[in-house]
Enzyme design. Structure first.
Site, short mmCIF file in Angstrom:
data_model
loop_
_atom_site.label_atom_id
_atom_site.label_comp_id
_atom_site.label_asym_id
_atom_site.label_seq_id
_atom_site.Cartn_x
_atom_site.Cartn_y
_atom_site.Cartn_z
N ASP A 37 -42.24 22.41 -51.48
CA ASP A 37 -41.31 23.54 -51.60
C ASP A 37 -41.55 24.34 -52.86
OD1 ASP A 37 -40.12 22.08 -49.46
OD2 ASP A 37 -38.18 22.98 -49.95
N SER B 79 -33.70 13.58 -47.08
CA SER B 79 -34.17 14.05 -48.37
C SER B 79 -33.60 13.13 -49.45
CB SER B 79 -33.72 15.49 -48.62
OG SER B 79 -32.35 15.54 -48.86
N ASP C 66 -26.32 21.44 -56.01
CA ASP C 66 -27.24 21.50 -57.14
C ASP C 66 -27.53 22.92 -57.60
OD1 ASP C 66 -27.39 18.83 -57.46
OD2 ASP C 66 -29.14 18.56 -56.19
N ARG D 241 -28.52 17.49 -63.53
CA ARG D 241 -28.76 18.94 -63.47
C ARG D 241 -28.58 19.63 -64.81
NH1 ARG D 241 -32.21 18.82 -59.99
NH2 ARG D 241 -31.49 17.36 -58.43
#
Lengths: 412, 412, 412, 412
Positions: D15, D179, D123, D94
């Site tokens: 990605d 994922s 996120d 994050r």
């Protein structure tokens, strides 16, 4: 071919008149809806104006009673105040209006709703969250957030020009140097010259309340009777005048409160979108009711129930301010608050004078107040020795803390 | 042989004079302590009286400055209000007095502390919890909770007789038909004829504030300057008079507030011991400060910090009301609240008139208010389109709820 | 002449047998009451013992079903946990027992209630607050707080001597070096050798759960079905065995949980009276239920409703721990929590193995989970662009804060 | 000509490699940033890949120590748990990553930040709120919210084709049917086959923890030492092995926790954007720490301080989950929580076995636990009679309530 039908929240003013015409330009059929929630308005003139501008259908409806019963009363039960001062007259009006607008849209088969609220305010959110909650598949058209619209109508001048070009009657009186929003509960003032938080509001701005300096030199004394946490009767002790339907009670409190200049505040508040704004509000009847309800509630409700209920009330206020009247959590909170009000019943006497409300006394068949128990002169069913144990046990923890850490309380 | 030394909180009145003599009768050496926290009192007369009644030592101390700085100021930072109305003038005075009394006891080697508070009230708790927290091994003598004492002194007549017998000067003026507690922050009135919650308070009862009906017809306009959430200066805009030490500032606010009849409330409150009682309070300076601090705080503090801080402030109020000023949790909460006040700085203008305080405007070098951002006339660094996404995402949950459960909002 | 009738909570053990005889010595008629709330006990032996010791009347009653339905179920709905860990098996049993004891007292015309709880614990409070709430004029006799009693029975040896003298059967097995309290929900262990918070609990102490090291090497897999937030059925996926009445469901969960060593905790907790105490608990079925209920609740309940409800649940836990099950505030909270559970419905699959409960999956006809909406692979009724606006508006406040104050986030 | 420089959060995967090339296509200079926060990754291969794809500059930095000290430790102090179960391993990573990314952008003079987070998740919000808070004027490029991007790359097939066309190495192993996100604190699993909330997670999915059924049959026993609420040492009681730097301590707890299968949960959670999603997490070391910290905190902290602190901890968890680590309110809350931890100090012994953590005992020089005070065998500085008064006063309110309303407790 029409893009579909849009129900527009229409005020009759320049902005929403231009929006009406603009929406037609964009290819929509426009149904207008104007709610009477107690504002001072020429509703018939508005109807004619909307019709003359090409509205497919015009709805003008008196929502005053449901505004009082379904929105003001629950707020009274909650002692709803945002950020310690604002009684939320605008915030509770939005879901009332939008609810009816959704009903009209569903009845008319309209897929679109539109309004003239700006893109920086709370009202767009309150309006649209209500619409999405009650009509999840609706499409909202908010012109003041659509670049083609707001870039075209940069200032009032652009709207005036557009109006003249499209046969929209142009206001002849100059616009006030602030914006206002009025309904049965309050008038709010903001923007324009009020944006400078330091500058004082002009004395002649207020429309709903007398300037306290000009208000009567004699107080009015009222007796308010509550059942289940809402007023069921108001009586003027001097002249015996009384009211006993929700709309009449609230209107009368507005009249008396307004006459004596009650309920003015000048605040800086935090909007939901995260900016601070300055707002000035006058809420005469609501302020009288808040004070009276606080009194009868504390008189009749258990202390610990009330602590929990006040936490829920604060949550209610935030939810309503932010536009979540029709949310699962606000419904839940309203249910809980209503439950807490079952025994909030009795009469409060108060005087209204020069901007202030003074509680004078109260009585209730449901009061937990026990005159004998609390009396200094008789003992009642109470043994003072018990207090010693109560204090000693409450001190166990404090003494342990001192044992280990000492305390910074005493100076050496 | 002496049972030991007791430090008695002595007021100079009939009750504590009798207690003084009674304690001596019981075999104690008695040290008296009288704190000046702003009440109207003939301190020298009280000293002589205590000495003449056999006090081993007499302490009379001026605690007014520390009362303002250590107790009133943190309460201002907290917007401390109990049950939405009471500013707790008595509740914050108790730990101030008891703290000093403990210091005296430690210095004098006294193992006992005594006071004249009744067995049904909050003050006994506030007093004793402070004592236990700061002096864990202390023994407390609370005569109004000791059967031998309270059964002997059933009514005022018994005290009078005892006084006459023991050479205690008997008051010549009749006792007011209520009891009161006065200090720099407020006067409270309760008991006696006020115990009937329905009966109105007599107009001539109030000592600290003018009756609003008799107050001046011209407002005073003040400018209050704050740093770290406490006032550092007050200026009368009309005559330019200003004050800038804590005690002077607070006293001046009392003077102006009192002159205009500000800060009267009549409430039924819930005592810590679980009974409801009716109290009437006048808190002129404190009321002005509360309003001004609310204003400057909201102006300068982030919205979400303030929400959390207000929760802590409510907790603070409950703790202080219940007597836990000197507790680990109250120290923790005070620390957190003080932290929140670091940027609460700026000037508030307000007018004081006929019982009411009106905020007129405010300014601050630390304000999060952004006039351009909020303006209706300029866009600032803000894209109105963002609001659409904000609303849509906030609606996700509401729409899902409707999908599953429908909503009771619309009428069919 | 009798001083009156006392209803004694009687366990059949040494302590309450001595109390029975002592109460008679003091001149009371003694009615004993022993509740079966699931503890392992020879109820018939206890009956005979009470009769032989001169009880005027002996009540032994099976309260297990009402314990599950009226006390455990509301706790499950509340996710009731005290101080993040304790499931309150004892705290919820006390009001169940005391409620029945009050009923017996009212039926028998007894003015007194008595119990054998110690003077330092929580149980005395839980017991007595229930009694005062349901029978306000009751007189409580708590021997372990009466100097004549506790000074006479200083240690176990004194009780043994008294027992021998008065024909009370003396236990032949030595007392365990800790005390325990058992019921359908849990067994608690405290005191004795457990008072040293550092020392480990003996492995052979636990009676309700297997040591996980000795538990089966194969998990059990259960499917629990909920309606209105309480279980209505449990099914063992392997053998298809199922239960569907409250008592059977809970007992079966105890059986499976106990078999796999589920629900043991060793904590230091804060008692209501302000001291810290060390307690060890095993709550097998309750632990399984807590995990399953958390799962189905989050699956079916709106996020914001749940936030508010969890706040109420925490309040509920404190109230129940402190003994306020029968208080207006706890009734209010229970009502609100029950309201929140209306749609908490569905099935949870979980495995139980070696002291742990693993949630495996869940399904519900009332779920707000929308697989399409949340999917990474399909868009559903969701426009990702909206998130940009959502984030930008949420950032307005953060950026304003940075503008004025900067942030301590980045290092230079 | 370049549109400017963008710093891209680059993972080395398909990605973000496509995003890198796409950003270049759009005319940006791309600087890549890859943070080592403990995930299993070939950092050198990622560097070469980024360089080969035309990154102007490549930053790969080891943030593990600051992740532990600045983000995990405050979460441990807070007992941070979202919705009663999730330890927020992703949510706290994050802001750690984004903080460094902002620093790079400021150093490199980049006006843009970019990331590969999807448009439905949390996120994107956590990332961007951190960026806006620390770098208010930054522009964010979130390709998965840009129609030109997401409409072009509808599925993985489109990315693969684009990769092949632009010389981006294509993964040879098939993508897992879910994922995951991994870091030092946890691995999360979601999406794909996990989107069905009823289906069980595959046993071979977990990478950080052993399946409890396959874990050792012997527990490990650890002693964890805390100062100011964070671990300063861990010691394995059996082999005496110990660690004493933050990164080593946390890594060792992961090792032991992972070996015994600790910290697995399967939940449905509520995302900030208002949808429910199913997530599976394994947090071995974090789970051990949470249990140990809860124990030492309750052991050393005053009960009422802890109540308030837990409220702040819950607020902290919501803020962090929603992405507000760098907000004024979260800074405020962290400050308050850190203050509460000053005396959270001592040693906890625990065993880790088959997915579970058992607290065995604890000791502390700062404990408020008073063995003598709580003892059943000695009286300590405690008078049991005090408890009678304590209970009676607590009952005043309950009895008054009964007097007026009766109670629904007793059955008729």
């Amino acid at each position: 071919m029409s893009k579909g039908t849009v129900v527009l929240a229409y005020s009759g003013g320049l902005d929403t008149s231009c929006i009406l015409v603009w929406l037609k330009e964009q290819g929509y059929d426009v149904v207008t809806f104007l709610a009477n929630i107690g504002q001072d308005e020429d509703f018939e003139a508005a109807r004619k104006k909307a019709e003359s501008l090409g509205a497919k259908k015009v709805f003008i409806e008196d929502l005053r009673t449901e505004f009082v019963e379904d929105f003001i009363w629950p707020s009274v039960q909650a002692n709803a105040v945002y950020e310690d001062r604002y009684l939320m007259g605008t915030a509770i009006a939005r879901p009332c209006i939008a609810r009816r607008q959704v009903e009209i849209a569903l009845n008319e088969g309209a897929q679109f709703l539109s309004h003239g609220a700006t893109g920086k305010g709370n009202d767009q959110i309150r309006f649209e969250l209500t619409c999405y909650a009650l009509y999840p598949n609706v499409k909202i058209i908010a012109p003041w957030r659509i670049p083609e619209f707001y870039n075209r109508f940069w200032g009032r001048k652009d709207l005036m020009e557009y109006a003249q070009k499209h046969g929209i009657p142009v206001p002849v009186t100059p616009k006030a140097p602030w914006s206002m929003d009025a309904n049965l509960m309050h008038i709010s003032y903001e923007s324009g010259i009020l944006e400078n938080p330091k500058s004082h509001a002009p004395a002649d701005m207020y429309l709903m309340t007398k300037n306290p300096e000009d208000s009567p030199n004699d107080p009015d004394v009222l007796e308010l009777e509550f059942k289940k946490g809402v007023p069921v009767k108001v009586m003027n002790v001097k002249d015996g005048k009384s009211k006993d339907t929700p709309l009449e009670i609230f209107s009368y409190l507005n009249e008396i409160g307004g006459k004596h200049g009650v309920g003015r505040i000048d605040i800086v508040e935090n909007r939901f979108i995260g900016m601070k704004s300055r707002g000035i509000y006058e809420t005469p009847g609501g302020t009288v009711l808040l004070k009276a309800h606080l009194d009868i509630e504390t008189f009749t409700m258990d202390k610990e129930v009330r602590r929990i209920k006040q936490g829920l009330g604060n949550r209610f206020s935030e939810l309503v301010y932010n536009g979540f009247w029709y949310s699962p959590e606000c419904e839940f909170v309203r249910h809980c608050i209503a439950k807490s009000q079952e025994n909030v019943e009795g009469k409060v006497q108060l005087s209204v004078y020069k901007g202030q409300v003074y509680i004078l006394g109260r009585e209730s068949p449901k009061s937990l107040y026990n005159e004998e128990l609390v009396s200094m002169d008789v003992q009642g069913d109470y043994d003072p020795c018990d207090a010693s144990g109560f204090i000693k046990i409450n001190a166990v923890r404090l003494r342990e803390h001192n044992r280990l850490h000492g305390f910074s309380g005493t100076k050496q």
